[in-house]
Design a protein around this motif. Structure first.
Motif, PDB file in Angstrom:
ATOM      1  N   ALA A 256     -46.777 -46.813  10.800  1.00 38.26           N
ATOM      2  CA  ALA A 256     -46.890 -45.382  10.476  1.00 38.26           C
ATOM      3  C   ALA A 256     -45.652 -44.617  10.895  1.00 38.26           C
ATOM      4  O   ALA A 256     -45.083 -43.874  10.107  1.00 38.26           O
ATOM      5  CB  ALA A 256     -48.127 -44.792  11.138  1.00 38.26           C
ATOM      6  N   VAL A 257     -45.240 -44.774  12.139  1.00 38.62           N
ATOM      7  CA  VAL A 257     -44.141 -43.928  12.594  1.00 38.62           C
ATOM      8  C   VAL A 257     -42.975 -44.692  13.182  1.00 38.62           C
ATOM      9  O   VAL A 257     -43.111 -45.766  13.746  1.00 38.62           O
ATOM     10  CB  VAL A 257     -44.609 -42.875  13.636  1.00 38.62           C
ATOM     11  CG1 VAL A 257     -45.501 -41.850  13.003  1.00 38.62           C
ATOM     12  CG2 VAL A 257     -45.259 -43.543  14.811  1.00 38.62           C
ATOM     13  N   LEU A 258     -41.833 -44.055  13.054  1.00 36.23           N
ATOM     14  CA  LEU A 258     -40.586 -44.557  13.596  1.00 36.23           C
ATOM     15  C   LEU A 258     -40.570 -44.326  15.097  1.00 36.23           C
ATOM     16  O   LEU A 258     -40.928 -43.233  15.538  1.00 36.23           O
ATOM     17  CB  LEU A 258     -39.472 -43.758  12.920  1.00 36.23           C
ATOM     18  CG  LEU A 258     -38.081 -43.774  13.504  1.00 36.23           C
ATOM     19  CD1 LEU A 258     -37.384 -45.057  13.145  1.00 36.23           C
ATOM     20  CD2 LEU A 258     -37.302 -42.586  12.969  1.00 36.23           C
ATOM     21  N   TYR A 259     -40.178 -45.340  15.863  1.00 37.12           N
ATOM     22  CA  TYR A 259     -40.028 -45.207  17.318  1.00 37.12           C
ATOM     23  C   TYR A 259     -41.153 -44.411  17.966  1.00 37.12           C
ATOM     24  O   TYR A 259     -40.911 -43.308  18.437  1.00 37.12           O
ATOM     25  CB  TYR A 259     -38.745 -44.443  17.646  1.00 37.12           C
ATOM     26  CG  TYR A 259     -37.511 -45.251  17.739  1.00 37.12           C
ATOM     27  CD1 TYR A 259     -36.570 -44.982  18.711  1.00 37.12           C
ATOM     28  CD2 TYR A 259     -37.274 -46.276  16.847  1.00 37.12           C
ATOM     29  CE1 TYR A 259     -35.397 -45.707  18.781  1.00 37.12           C
ATOM     30  CE2 TYR A 259     -36.119 -47.004  16.907  1.00 37.12           C
ATOM     31  CZ  TYR A 259     -35.180 -46.722  17.878  1.00 37.12           C
ATOM     32  OH  TYR A 259     -34.029 -47.430  17.937  1.00 37.12           O
ATOM     33  N   PRO A 260     -42.332 -44.903  17.972  1.00 37.19           N
ATOM     34  CA  PRO A 260     -43.369 -44.135  18.665  1.00 37.19           C
ATOM     35  C   PRO A 260     -42.937 -43.927  20.110  1.00 37.19           C
ATOM     36  O   PRO A 260     -42.187 -44.731  20.637  1.00 37.19           O
ATOM     37  CB  PRO A 260     -44.585 -45.037  18.587  1.00 37.19           C
ATOM     38  CG  PRO A 260     -44.216 -46.224  17.817  1.00 37.19           C
ATOM     39  CD  PRO A 260     -42.764 -46.212  17.537  1.00 37.19           C
ATOM     40  N   ASP A 261     -43.376 -42.856  20.659  1.00 35.61           N
ATOM     41  CA  ASP A 261     -43.070 -42.538  22.046  1.00 35.61           C
ATOM     42  C   ASP A 261     -43.332 -43.770  22.903  1.00 35.61           C
ATOM     43  O   ASP A 261     -44.445 -44.286  22.951  1.00 35.61           O
ATOM     44  CB  ASP A 261     -44.004 -41.400  22.477  1.00 35.61           C
ATOM     45  CG  ASP A 261     -43.628 -40.886  23.834  1.00 35.61           C
ATOM     46  OD1 ASP A 261     -42.780 -41.510  24.481  1.00 35.61           O
ATOM     47  OD2 ASP A 261     -44.194 -39.859  24.231  1.00 35.61           O
ATOM     48  N   ASP A 262     -42.303 -44.258  23.562  1.00 36.05           N
ATOM     49  CA  ASP A 262     -42.517 -45.489  24.321  1.00 36.05           C
ATOM     50  C   ASP A 262     -42.674 -45.218  25.819  1.00 36.05           C
ATOM     51  O   ASP A 262     -42.450 -46.087  26.642  1.00 36.05           O
ATOM     52  CB  ASP A 262     -41.414 -46.512  24.052  1.00 36.05           C
ATOM     53  CG  ASP A 262     -40.049 -45.978  24.434  1.00 36.05           C
ATOM     54  OD1 ASP A 262     -39.972 -44.862  24.969  1.00 36.05           O
ATOM     55  OD2 ASP A 262     -39.066 -46.690  24.183  1.00 36.05           O
ATOM     56  N   LEU A 269     -46.558 -50.980  23.322  1.00 30.39           N
ATOM     57  CA  LEU A 269     -47.167 -52.109  22.639  1.00 30.39           C
ATOM     58  C   LEU A 269     -46.929 -52.008  21.133  1.00 30.39           C
ATOM     59  O   LEU A 269     -46.582 -52.986  20.474  1.00 30.39           O
ATOM     60  CB  LEU A 269     -48.666 -52.134  22.939  1.00 30.39           C
ATOM     61  CG  LEU A 269     -49.354 -53.388  22.457  1.00 30.39           C
ATOM     62  CD1 LEU A 269     -50.065 -54.042  23.626  1.00 30.39           C
ATOM     63  CD2 LEU A 269     -50.330 -53.110  21.352  1.00 30.39           C
ATOM     64  N   ILE A 270     -47.097 -50.816  20.604  1.00 29.08           N
ATOM     65  CA  ILE A 270     -46.871 -50.643  19.167  1.00 29.08           C
ATOM     66  C   ILE A 270     -45.423 -50.967  18.838  1.00 29.08           C
ATOM     67  O   ILE A 270     -45.119 -51.653  17.868  1.00 29.08           O
ATOM     68  CB  ILE A 270     -47.211 -49.199  18.726  1.00 29.08           C
ATOM     69  CG1 ILE A 270     -48.697 -48.947  18.896  1.00 29.08           C
ATOM     70  CG2 ILE A 270     -46.802 -48.967  17.275  1.00 29.08           C
ATOM     71  CD1 ILE A 270     -49.128 -47.541  18.564  1.00 29.08           C
ATOM     72  N   ARG A 271     -44.520 -50.485  19.665  1.00 29.73           N
ATOM     73  CA  ARG A 271     -43.106 -50.711  19.395  1.00 29.73           C
ATOM     74  C   ARG A 271     -42.750 -52.200  19.375  1.00 29.73           C
ATOM     75  O   ARG A 271     -42.081 -52.688  18.464  1.00 29.73           O
ATOM     76  CB  ARG A 271     -42.265 -49.980  20.447  1.00 29.73           C
ATOM     77  CG  ARG A 271     -40.783 -50.110  20.273  1.00 29.73           C
ATOM     78  CD  ARG A 271     -40.391 -49.536  18.923  1.00 29.73           C
ATOM     79  NE  ARG A 271     -39.048 -49.956  18.557  1.00 29.73           N
ATOM     80  CZ  ARG A 271     -37.947 -49.320  18.922  1.00 29.73           C
ATOM     81  NH1 ARG A 271     -38.048 -48.216  19.646  1.00 29.73           N
ATOM     82  NH2 ARG A 271     -36.778 -49.756  18.573  1.00 29.73           N
TER      83      ARG A 271
END
Ligand code: C3B
Length: 806
Positions: A256-262, A269-271
């Motif tokens: 869904a999104v670019l560079y989710p807040d890490d 985990l998503i990243r």
């Protein structure tokens, strides 16, 4: 194939009728845009297929550029240009009462990246195709690109970028090419009947990766390569597992999104899963393609395939390639490793420690258990081999897995045959400091490839007035080969040429002034110096230093209203990462200072600050042609290369810079007389680190100008920044000014004063500007990718194909 204007008009009308059941007169801009896009796409679809077929038929070695970011921006005009039909299309549309430029504005920016790294990847895609090189991009099709930025009360507010809402005319969904990617669960090794060890997966999740391909059209050469972006879907076999909306959503969120807040575990985990997702899908599809079409043994893979790891985000290419070669192709470890290292190459884009990716062992094990096993083995074998050759300490420091973390840069270097930096200075720093340990171990792997830009876009497309002057002055060959820009050097004393270039700049400035008025309500004069800093907001890039200088000017003018100086408009464009608090504080301070200065009647428009919201590729295209001064003021050693410096130079802006990144090479190209250099050198910066003598407090105490400027942040001079002003002040004084702004302040001010004087002599200024344009050719990404092709990827240009096709 030349475009017949009349046929083009008819085709456009016909397609509108077919697709929308409409006549041109009734169609909206949106409808015309989509129709035109489809028409353009149809024009290159044969070449797209032919290119693919040619690579396969001739068994051409191909490079696959893996990048978690691509920033193509808008593609209508660049496709028209590269197809050689821009002018005809423009005329045809004019005949129909349509302005191509207005139509082009309908296209949503494809903003699948944060900044320089993603834009570089897209410049490379253009140049790889234009150079006739067999090369493809591999990345992620994010549903939402980089957030849209608004300012509310001077603060950055982030809004979703729904770029796909009205569809994407350029992409082709290729469901038949989908692959499955396995994540999570457990993996153990079990002996098979023939005594081999094979991984057994338990409780893993299967994700379906569906590719969306976009044609990368080469410049007038019939070559169309592919940018392949992967989207996640739920495979049929897994439907049962995802019956709840919640479960489906979690999965679908992956792309869904670019560079989710890490900054939190969930984000991280998503990243990590994203990284593996596009790496695994990409490599699987490469291997499948190779086996199906090349029909060569897998042991020959490195003769036909090259994979580039763009920064460390795709570093899992190394263990994923190993996994496929060992687990699926059943090669020995040694053979698989030999192939992997030959196939992979890696570019480092930063020395900023926080950007050198590391993952906790725990997260890696839980998310990608098989990857972790393979990396452990790579690490163990690395130690075993190297401990015989090198001191224990050195080997320990360079391990992939150490101190509970997996080091992605280490993995990338150890698992590839080439590591490069992106400007001479940066590559030298990698060797001497940042990656020095690796340089001792693998001296032959290190090399430099100075960045470049897609010059056709950044001149011909964005700056027609200047391009026309160039045509009239030096002929048109520069459009094909930007090296020919140097022909302009012969005209540096030609008053008529200088004046024509100045007129072109003025037209661009007026256009930007109109845009500024339209979007911000701020009125600026095209006679003022347009002083531009456009890039991500980051402490090391020192937008704050720029602001300190502006505040000084403001204070000087308040004190002495008759002070002589050129009018100046300071233009900023910058997004701050949503979780980067300090960067957001700087945005707020710039905006509040803008409010103060722009509305102060004492200043009488002598200085203006314009912070244009939502900086992106399209906005850059508006700002760059209008710039007089290019601010490249990072602390020396911190900016790996920079690329806006090259774009601004190409458009005749004068660079005001520290000796950082590619600024050094820009100085070499134009000579000391045609650039303004200030500040500490990288050596001096390192000396400060070593002797720890830096004292911002002392500079504050001893320098009255600095004191007055900094006090403005906390004494109410700048309104509405009670907390932010204090934070800025403390960062500089209490926390000792990490990026040495105060140390460079005086020399920055001095350089700015020189610029002020120089602009007063228009002939002198125009000459500098001309020399910058004339020497920009060497920063073409055509040149850069040729170097990658020859030295690293070992791929050949398809020139012969062009002649065959005619
Ligand atoms: C950037 C660097 O900050 C720039 O100096 C450089 O010109 C470009 O990459 C391209 O090489 N960069 C980035 O945009 N994102 C990162 N994560 C790391 C570097």
């Amino acid at each position: 194939m030349a475009l017949d204007k009349e046929i083009f008009k008819e085709e456009l009308k016909q397609r509108l009728r077919e697709n929308y059941a409409m006549e041109l007169e009734d169609a909206s801009e949106q409808e015309i845009f989509y129709t035109l896009g489809a028409l353009v796409k149809a024009r290159y679809s044969d070449a797209w297929r032919d290119t693919w077929k040619y690579y396969v038929d001739k068994n051409k070695k191909q490079v696959y550029y893996f990048s978690i970011e691509f920033l193509p921006g808008r593609m209508l005009k660049s496709n028209l240009l590269n197809l050689g039909i821009l002018d005809t299309a423009r005329e045809a549309l004019t005949d129909l009462g349509i302005h191509l430029d207005d139509l082009a504005e309908v296209e949503k920016d494809m903003a699948l990246g944060n900044g320089g790294l993603g834009r570089l990847a897209s410049c490379f895609m253009d140049s790889i195709a234009s150079g006739g090189f067999p090369g493809n991009g591999n990345g992620i099709r994010y549903d939402y690109g980089l957030f849209k930025q608004r300012f509310v009360d001077g603060y950055q507010v982030e809004l979703p970028d729904e770029w796909l809402q009205s569809g994407n005319i350029w992409e082709v969904r290729r469901e038949s090419k989908a692959v499955d990617v396995r994540v999570g669960g457990h993996v153990y090794l079990a002996e098979t009947n023939d005594g081999k060890l094979k991984p057994v997966y338990e409780n893993e999740r299967v994700l379906r990766a569906v590719p969306y391909d976009t044609g990368m059209v080469g410049y007038e050469n019939n070559v169309v390569n592919t940018l392949r972006l992967w989207a996640v879907e739920i495979p049929d076999s897994e439907e049962d597992k995802y019956q709840s909306i919640q479960g489906r959503r979690e999965l679908e969120d992956l792309t869904a999104v670019l560079y989710p807040d890490d900054s939190n575990e969930q984000g991280r985990l998503i990243r990590l899963t994203q990284e593996y997702f596009f790496v695994s899908a990409g490599i699987q599809s490469i291997i499948r393609h190779y086996k199906k079409w090349f029909q060569k043994p897998i042991s020959k893979l490195s003769e036909y395939v090259s994979i580039h790891i763009n920064d460390t985000h795709p570093a899992l290419c190394v263990p994923e390639m190993m996994r496929i070669l060992i687990d699926e192709e059943e090669l020995s470890w040694e053979q698989a490793w030999d192939i992997t290292v030959k196939v992979m190459s890696y570019t480092n884009h930063t020395i900023m420690a926080e950007a050198l990716e590391k993952w906790s062992i725990d997260l890696m094990q839980r998310t990608l258990p098989r990857m972790y096993q393979i990396m452990e083995e790579i690490d163990a074998r690395y130690v075993q081999t190297m401990q015989e050759l090198h001191p224990h300490d050195l080997v320990e420091r360079t391990r992939i897995i150490r101190n509970g973390q997996v080091h992605m840069a280490h993995l990338s270097i150890i698992g590839s045959h080439s590591t490069n930096g992106v400007a001479k200075l940066h590559s030298d720093l990698l060797k001497s400091v940042v990656l020095h340990d690796f340089y001792i171990i693998y001296p032959d792997r290190f090399n430099n490839k100075t960045n470049g830009i897609a010059q056709r876009r950044w001149s011909q497309i964005v700056n027609e007035p200047m391009s026309n002057v160039l045509d009239e002055t030096i002929g048109k060959t520069w459009r094909q080969d930007s090296g020919d820009l140097k022909l302009l050097r012969n005209y540096q004393s030609d008053q008529a040429v200088l004046e024509k270039l100045a007129e072109a700049k003025k037209i661009n400035k007026q256009k930007l002034a109109d845009y500024i008025l339209g979007t911000t309500d701020i009125e600026v004069s095209a006679d003022a110096i347009f002083d531009v800093q456009i890039k991500r907001l980051h402490a090391y890039k020192r937008q704050l230093l720029n602001l300190l200088h502006i505040i000084k000017l403001y204070q000087d003018l308040k004190e002495n209203p008759s002070l002589e100086m050129q009018k100046r408009v300071f233009i900023f464009g910058a997004k701050a990462a949503p979780s980067y608090h300090y960067a957001k504080v700087i945005i707020k301070c710039i905006n509040e200072t803008a409010n103060l200065i722009n509305n102060d009647p004492d200043i009488k428009d002598r200085i203006k600050i314009v912070f244009l919201p939502n900086y992106n590729v399209s906005l850059a295209e508006k700002i760059i042609p209008a710039a007089d001064v290019s601010e490249q003021i990072s602390l020396a050693s911190k900016e790996a290369s920079g690329t806006s410096n090259m774009k601004l130079m190409l458009n005749g802006a004068i660079t005001l810079a520290t000796l950082d990144g590619a600024n050094v090479e820009i100085r070499d190209a134009v000579g000391d007389d045609n650039i303004y250099i200030f500040g500490l050198t990288e050596k001096e910066v390192y000396e400060y680190y070593e002797n720890q003598e830096y004292s911002a407090q002392r500079l504050y105490d001893e320098n009255a100008v600095i004191r007055r400027v900094l006090n403005a942040f906390i004494d109410g001079t700048i309104p509405n920044i009670v907390y932010e002003g204090r934070e800025i002040f403390d960062s500089l004084i209490k926390y000792n000014d990490e990026y040495f702004l105060l140390r460079d302040f005086d020399s920055y001010v001095e350089a700015q004063e020189e610029i002020d004087k120089a602009y007063g002599d228009q002939t002198f200024w125009q000459k500098m500007s001309l020399i910058n344009i004339a020497n920009a050719g060497r920063f073409s990404s055509d040149e850069t990718v040729s170097r990658y092709a020859e030295d690293i990827w070992k791929i050949e240009s398809k020139d012969s194909f062009v002649t065959e096709k005619g």
